[in-house]
Every structure is written in C-alpha cells, then in structure tokens.
Design a protein around this motif. Structure first.
Motif, PDB file in Angstrom:
ATOM      1  N   GLU A 144      -9.344 -13.457  37.770  1.00  0.00           N
ATOM      2  CA  GLU A 144      -9.878 -14.814  37.719  1.00  0.00           C
ATOM      3  C   GLU A 144     -10.806 -15.086  38.896  1.00  0.00           C
ATOM      4  O   GLU A 144     -11.876 -15.688  38.739  1.00  0.00           O
ATOM      5  CB  GLU A 144      -8.730 -15.827  37.692  1.00  0.00           C
ATOM      6  CG  GLU A 144      -7.942 -15.870  36.389  1.00  0.00           C
ATOM      7  CD  GLU A 144      -6.874 -14.787  36.274  1.00  0.00           C
ATOM      8  OE1 GLU A 144      -6.153 -14.769  35.275  1.00  0.00           O
ATOM      9  OE2 GLU A 144      -6.770 -13.948  37.205  1.00  0.00           O
ATOM     10  N   GLU A 147     -14.106 -13.170  38.332  1.00  0.00           N
ATOM     11  CA  GLU A 147     -14.973 -13.856  37.373  1.00  0.00           C
ATOM     12  C   GLU A 147     -15.627 -15.074  38.004  1.00  0.00           C
ATOM     13  O   GLU A 147     -16.825 -15.327  37.808  1.00  0.00           O
ATOM     14  CB  GLU A 147     -14.170 -14.271  36.140  1.00  0.00           C
ATOM     15  CG  GLU A 147     -13.751 -13.112  35.261  1.00  0.00           C
ATOM     16  CD  GLU A 147     -12.954 -13.565  34.054  1.00  0.00           C
ATOM     17  OE1 GLU A 147     -13.004 -12.882  33.022  1.00  0.00           O
ATOM     18  OE2 GLU A 147     -12.271 -14.614  34.143  1.00  0.00           O
ATOM     19  N   CYS A 150     -18.378 -14.079  40.519  1.00  0.00           N
ATOM     20  CA  CYS A 150     -19.530 -13.535  39.790  1.00  0.00           C
ATOM     21  C   CYS A 150     -20.333 -14.652  39.131  1.00  0.00           C
ATOM     22  O   CYS A 150     -21.577 -14.657  39.183  1.00  0.00           O
ATOM     23  CB  CYS A 150     -19.065 -12.527  38.742  1.00  0.00           C
ATOM     24  SG  CYS A 150     -18.448 -10.972  39.428  1.00  0.00           S
ATOM     25  N   GLN A 151     -19.637 -15.601  38.525  1.00  0.00           N
ATOM     26  CA  GLN A 151     -20.321 -16.733  37.888  1.00  0.00           C
ATOM     27  C   GLN A 151     -21.110 -17.545  38.905  1.00  0.00           C
ATOM     28  O   GLN A 151     -22.237 -17.983  38.636  1.00  0.00           O
ATOM     29  CB  GLN A 151     -19.296 -17.622  37.182  1.00  0.00           C
ATOM     30  CG  GLN A 151     -18.740 -17.019  35.905  1.00  0.00           C
ATOM     31  CD  GLN A 151     -17.577 -17.808  35.332  1.00  0.00           C
ATOM     32  OE1 GLN A 151     -16.889 -18.537  36.056  1.00  0.00           O
ATOM     33  NE2 GLN A 151     -17.344 -17.671  34.042  1.00  0.00           N
ATOM     34  N   GLN A 214     -16.815 -10.910  28.917  1.00  0.00           N
ATOM     35  CA  GLN A 214     -17.467 -10.829  30.225  1.00  0.00           C
ATOM     36  C   GLN A 214     -18.874 -10.249  30.085  1.00  0.00           C
ATOM     37  O   GLN A 214     -19.817 -10.715  30.725  1.00  0.00           O
ATOM     38  CB  GLN A 214     -16.651  -9.952  31.174  1.00  0.00           C
ATOM     39  CG  GLN A 214     -15.364 -10.563  31.677  1.00  0.00           C
ATOM     40  CD  GLN A 214     -14.650  -9.636  32.647  1.00  0.00           C
ATOM     41  OE1 GLN A 214     -15.115  -8.539  32.934  1.00  0.00           O
ATOM     42  NE2 GLN A 214     -13.509 -10.064  33.149  1.00  0.00           N
ATOM     43  N   ILE A 219     -21.051 -11.297  33.214  1.00  0.00           N
ATOM     44  CA  ILE A 219     -20.145 -11.052  34.337  1.00  0.00           C
ATOM     45  C   ILE A 219     -19.929  -9.554  34.529  1.00  0.00           C
ATOM     46  O   ILE A 219     -19.986  -9.036  35.641  1.00  0.00           O
ATOM     47  CB  ILE A 219     -18.804 -11.766  34.111  1.00  0.00           C
ATOM     48  CG1 ILE A 219     -19.008 -13.277  34.154  1.00  0.00           C
ATOM     49  CG2 ILE A 219     -17.773 -11.345  35.161  1.00  0.00           C
ATOM     50  CD1 ILE A 219     -17.781 -14.075  33.772  1.00  0.00           C
ATOM     51  N   TYR A 220     -19.694  -8.847  33.421  1.00  0.00           N
ATOM     52  CA  TYR A 220     -19.512  -7.398  33.487  1.00  0.00           C
ATOM     53  C   TYR A 220     -20.752  -6.701  32.946  1.00  0.00           C
ATOM     54  O   TYR A 220     -21.326  -7.119  31.940  1.00  0.00           O
ATOM     55  CB  TYR A 220     -18.293  -6.960  32.671  1.00  0.00           C
ATOM     56  CG  TYR A 220     -18.145  -5.454  32.580  1.00  0.00           C
ATOM     57  CD1 TYR A 220     -17.770  -4.713  33.695  1.00  0.00           C
ATOM     58  CD2 TYR A 220     -18.396  -4.780  31.388  1.00  0.00           C
ATOM     59  CE1 TYR A 220     -17.657  -3.337  33.630  1.00  0.00           C
ATOM     60  CE2 TYR A 220     -18.276  -3.399  31.307  1.00  0.00           C
ATOM     61  CZ  TYR A 220     -17.908  -2.678  32.434  1.00  0.00           C
ATOM     62  OH  TYR A 220     -17.796  -1.311  32.374  1.00  0.00           O
ATOM     63  N   ARG A 274      -5.987 -10.665  32.854  1.00  0.00           N
ATOM     64  CA  ARG A 274      -5.827 -12.112  32.978  1.00  0.00           C
ATOM     65  C   ARG A 274      -4.353 -12.501  33.083  1.00  0.00           C
ATOM     66  O   ARG A 274      -3.495 -11.969  32.389  1.00  0.00           O
ATOM     67  CB  ARG A 274      -6.461 -12.784  31.752  1.00  0.00           C
ATOM     68  CG  ARG A 274      -6.744 -14.272  31.945  1.00  0.00           C
ATOM     69  CD  ARG A 274      -7.595 -14.823  30.810  1.00  0.00           C
ATOM     70  NE  ARG A 274      -8.807 -14.024  30.606  1.00  0.00           N
ATOM     71  CZ  ARG A 274      -9.870 -14.083  31.404  1.00  0.00           C
ATOM     72  NH1 ARG A 274      -9.852 -14.883  32.469  1.00  0.00           N
ATOM     73  NH2 ARG A 274     -10.927 -13.340  31.155  1.00  0.00           N
TER      74      ARG A 274
END
Length: 407
Positions: A144, A147, A150-151, A214, A219-220, A274
């Motif tokens: 989490e 993510e 990265c966002q 993602q 993100i990925y 997650r």
C-alpha cells in the motif's frame, strides 16, 4: 596438481572480490593452488563439469540453487562428495538456518557449501524522492505504501511509472508467497522429490490481478525477463526497482554514468500482497559450492578441506558480505558488524530479511525436481497474464493450465 574451480559470477566488483580471496589463498598455500575458470552463463559451470569425464572434471563447481536436483542426481551417482564429509563440523554448526535449509535437504543436512546466497532488495532513486519533497532515504514498508508513493511521484510528473522488478517469477510469485508463509507446491514445496503446483490458489490469482491493475494505472512497469530490467530504473522511467542485493554497486555505477546521474537508495523489500500483516523470511537466490569426486591424492583432499574451511572463516565471510552484499553464510557475521550496518542500509536490509527474519515453513525455496523447467515457462505465463489481450477471467485458466502441466 591445481584444484580447478568452475564458476559464474557477476563480472566487475563481485568477480574481482572472489578472485582476490582466491589469490590470498594461493599466496599462502603454494602447494595447493586453486585455479578459477569463469563462465558467463550462471548454469554453465555445472552443465560443463557434469559433461566431462570424472578424471577431467573440476574439483569445485559453483551451482545455482535451481540446479540442486541435478546435483543431487550426481551425488546419487557418486560424482559428488557431500560437504558434510569435508567441512569441519564446527563450521557447519555456524551456518545460518535459512542458508542451511535453502541449500540442504529438508533436515538441513548440507551436501554443498553455500557461498553467495543473495536476497531481494528494493532500490530507490533518492534524487526523485527529494525532488518530490520526500525524505530521500524513504523506503516503503508495504504494498500500500509502495502504491501510494508511486502515485504521488507520477502525479507530480517526476516519473512516468512507479516501480519495476527483475526476474518476475521471483518478485511477483515466489517471494510474495514466502513472505506470507504460503506454499506454491504441495506437499512441502517439493522437498519430498515430487509435488503438485498450486499457482491457481485464490490469493495468488487476486495478487496477479492487482499487478495487472497496477500496470494499467502506470504504477507497475513490466521490464522483461532478463537482467536488462534495470534499464528503466537507470533511465529514470521508474523510481523503484526490485532486484538482488548484489546489484547495488552495478546500479550505482550505471546511475553515475547515466545522462542524469543519481544516488541509489536501498532497503528491505516491502510486503508485496495487499493487506498482508505478518512477514516471514523469503527464499534466497544465489549458488553453492559442490565438490566433485575427482580427488586423486591425500594431498588434494587436504587442500580441498583447507580451502573450504578458509572460505568459511569469519574474516573471509565478513569481507565477502561487505564487498558484495551477499547474505552471510555464517549466523555469527551480523554480530560482528552492528556498527558497519549503521552506515550501510543495504547490508542491514539483507540480514533483516534473511538471517534475522522469522522463518516460516516455506522460507526455503521450491525444491521439486522439475522446477528449473517450470520456472522457465513461468516467465511466459506472467507475460500472458500481464498482456492487455488477456482478460481478467482468463488469468485463472492460465494458472490452472500451468498447475496441470507441471504437477
């Protein structure tokens, strides 16, 4: 007569470090010289050695962990001398449990000497973090958090994608399973010499669907099957990169030589699934030293024993760990390096996630005999799952087909 050593190590500082260790042995032991033959492909030393006659084969071979079943067959055929017959018992007792069970049998009995076990690390672009107003030493601790950061970096226009990984089977499947202490093969991840693959279990299917999402959100970033996966990280297309602990020097060197040089940060892998809470040690990569049964004289056997005990001396183990980032084979090494770890977060992360981590039932890798073959196809499986042409509904079918083919 020299003792020949077949191996494949990462060229550059790691190979240079090992050659220096061998050189120091040779200087002190003129009557028992060790000669190194280096190969480029990781599995080539074992394949080449086993294809040779017993008389012409090398004495030492560095073999990757995924070829353990091949070497166990050689042991059964009397082509290998078990390390337990060569190494002093007091040295064997000092080998860390995670290393012993990863490279030994289910009881932890060693047939080879682990020498360059490595573990997964998350690397970061510290300059990108600082540009976003974030502590440059920040390392996410959970999926989490990964993510979220990265966002944030994407939304601020600092990076086009968040993170990528080397070796997708390891970082998308094997390590996420072990971090939760869940099997991928039953029973016992194949340690009994057989097993049924369970990649189609619900948690893994959902996890891979999360990776698909993602990827859709940037993100990925899937960066391919081989070691060139570091390219997006060096080119500043991603802020985070998951790869083995021994790649730090190479990454920093390439980052220094890039168009926009940056400082590489490092830390322990976050949780990768997650809502994960408990975290366990995960399988080691790397290789171990096998001794082939071609020793012709008492003098040679004394030299072999002496060299193996030399490699497990605490001073050599400390030097090797410091210079390369490999996981120490000896459990006593971290006790000597508390001050060193304060200024070396990568090395601290290595021992935190391995020697000092909670060991689970599935922390020691997959040992089913056909895993080398299955893992090759796992690369293609992941590419199909991540393909935009594959629907979410087809993911479960792909996983079930894989289970049926290799079980």
């Amino acid at each position: 007569m020299p003792l020949i050593f077949f191996l494949a190590l990462q060229e550059g500082p790691i190979l240079d470090s090992f050659k220096q260790i061998v050189h120091e042995w040779n200087v002190a032991h003129s009557d028992t010289q060790v000669e190194v033959t280096h190969f480029v492909d990781y599995g080539a030393p074992a394949k080449e050695a086993l294809a040779m006659s017993k008389e012409d084969a090398p004495t030492f071979v560095l073999v990757p962990e995924y070829m353990t079943s091949t070497m166990m067959e050689a042991l059964h055929d009397k082509r290998v001398i078990p390390i337990s017959e060569l190494l002093d018992q007091e040295k064997i007792n000092e080998i860390a449990a995670i290393v012993k069970y990863t490279f030994g049998d289910k009881r932890g009995n060693l047939t080879s000497l682990p020498f360059n076990p490595s573990c997964g690390i998350i690397y970061s672009n510290k300059d990108m973090l600082q540009a976003a107003g974030i502590d440059p030493n920040y390392i996410p601790k959970s999926l989490e958090q990964l993510e979220s950061i990265c966002q944030e970096l994407i939304s601020k226009g600092i990076v086009s994608s968040g993170y990528t990984t080397a070796w997708p089977p390891a970082y998308l499947i094997e390590i996420p399973a072990a971090l939760q202490d869940l099997p991928l093969v039953i029973p016992d991840n194949g340690r009994l010499g057989h097993g049924e693959y369970r990649l189609s279990q619900e948690w893994l299917k959902q996890h891979l669907l999360d990776i698909r999402n993602q990827q859709k959100n940037g993100i990925y970033l899937y960066a391919g099957q081989d070691s060139n996966s570091r390219k997006p990280f060096i080119e500043r297309k991603v802020a985070f990169f998951m790869q083995g602990s021994t790649h730090h020097l190479l990454l920093q060197q390439e980052a220094n030589d890039s168009v926009q040089p940056f400082e590489v940060g490092a830390g322990p892998l976050p949780t990768l699934v997650r809502n994960q809470t408990d975290t366990y040690a995960f399988p080691l990569g790397g290789a171990s030293i096998w001794v082939l049964d071609n020793i012709k004289t008492q003098k040679m056997i004394q030299g072999v024993r002496g060299f193996l005990n030399y490699l497990t001396d605490i001073e050599i183990q400390e030097k090797w760990h410091k210079e390369t980032g490999y996981v120490p084979t000896l459990k006593t090494v971290p006790n000597q390096l508390a001050e060193f770890y304060q200024d070396h977060p990568l090395h601290k992360a290595v021992v935190e996630r391995t020697i000092e981590a909670t060991l689970g039932a599935y922390s020691f890798g997959i040992h089913v005999p056909n895993y080398a073959e299955a893992r090759k196809e796992m690369f293609d499986l992941i590419e199909k799952i991540l393909s935009p042409e594959t629907s979410d509904q087809e993911v479960e079918i792909l996983l079930k087909n894989f289970d049926e083919k290799f079980s």
